[in-house]
Design a protein around this motif. Structure first.
Motif, PDB file in Angstrom:
ATOM      1  N   LEU A 146      44.990  82.327  39.182  1.00 60.05           N
ATOM      2  CA  LEU A 146      43.857  81.422  39.366  1.00 60.05           C
ATOM      3  C   LEU A 146      43.453  81.381  40.833  1.00 60.05           C
ATOM      4  N   GLU A 147      44.419  81.133  41.700  1.00 60.17           N
ATOM      5  CA  GLU A 147      44.091  81.030  43.123  1.00 60.17           C
ATOM      6  C   GLU A 147      43.524  82.350  43.653  1.00 60.17           C
ATOM      7  N   GLY A 191      36.398  85.636  44.041  1.00 53.94           N
ATOM      8  CA  GLY A 191      35.075  85.762  43.436  1.00 53.94           C
ATOM      9  C   GLY A 191      34.625  84.568  42.626  1.00 53.94           C
ATOM     10  N   GLY A 192      35.289  83.459  42.784  1.00 49.23           N
ATOM     11  CA  GLY A 192      34.879  82.248  42.086  1.00 49.23           C
ATOM     12  C   GLY A 192      35.362  82.187  40.643  1.00 49.23           C
ATOM     13  N   LEU A 219      39.914  70.364  37.971  1.00 46.68           N
ATOM     14  CA  LEU A 219      38.831  71.309  38.253  1.00 46.68           C
ATOM     15  C   LEU A 219      38.804  72.432  37.219  1.00 46.68           C
ATOM     16  N   LEU A 220      39.975  72.981  36.907  1.00 45.31           N
ATOM     17  CA  LEU A 220      40.026  74.057  35.917  1.00 45.31           C
ATOM     18  C   LEU A 220      39.632  73.536  34.539  1.00 45.31           C
ATOM     19  N   SER A 221      40.053  72.335  34.203  1.00 48.77           N
ATOM     20  CA  SER A 221      39.644  71.739  32.912  1.00 48.77           C
ATOM     21  C   SER A 221      38.130  71.606  32.842  1.00 48.77           C
ATOM     22  N   GLU A 228      33.725  75.188  42.449  1.00 47.93           N
ATOM     23  CA  GLU A 228      34.298  76.053  43.483  1.00 47.93           C
ATOM     24  C   GLU A 228      34.301  75.357  44.834  1.00 47.93           C
ATOM     25  N   ALA A 229      33.230  74.633  45.136  1.00 44.41           N
ATOM     26  CA  ALA A 229      33.173  73.908  46.412  1.00 44.41           C
ATOM     27  C   ALA A 229      34.335  72.929  46.514  1.00 44.41           C
TER      28      ALA A 229
END
Length: 140
Positions: A39-40, A46-47, A78-80, A115-116
């Motif tokens: 993930l990281e 590339g987002g 954030l991932l959720s 992403e921000a």
């Protein structure tokens, strides 16, 4: 051994197993290591679009739980939220299906704002992952 060297030494064989045999070949500890690491790497490179487009996205659902397990609740949220951008709020596990879905939603998703937030690095994923893996050194 610093955190980066420790994590790399620990997860390199797991990443290789993942690449060669897929997510079902990983045990729960390996899913945590590979999921968080990929993930990281993908989002930084590339987002979220790249994350889901590539094989790393196969673990999108499990990685939410992996992030919670290592103490990265904000990143898990954030991932959720990114996962919820897909139809039915679930990214397809199958890469080809996920790429097709991504192509349909790409213009309407809010990945840029997520992403921000991700890039603010409120949680040091490497340090959290290293601590988790050290605490579970005898597992897996």
């Amino acid at each position: 051994m610093n955190d980066l060297d420790f994590v790399l030494k620990r997860i390199d064989p797991w990443v290789e197993k993942y690449i060669c045999a897929g997510p079902s070949a990983l045990d729960p500890l390996e899913v945590v290591g590979v999921g968080v690491w990929m993930l990281e790497a993908e989002v930084n490179n590339g987002g979220f679009d790249q994350y889901y487009f590539n094989s790393a996205g196969d673990l999108a659902l499990q990685t939410v739980e992996a992030l919670k397990a290592i103490g990265a609740g904000n990143t898990a949220s954030l991932l959720s939220a990114a996962n919820a951008e897909f139809p039915g709020s679930v990214p397809p596990v199958n890469r080809a299906e996920r790429q097709e879905a991504l192509g349909r939603i790409r213009e309407t998703v809010r990945f840029a704002s997520l992403e921000a937030e991700f890039y603010r690095y409120e949680e040091d994923l490497l340090t959290l992952l290293a601590s988790y893996l050290r605490a579970h050194a005898g597992d897996g």
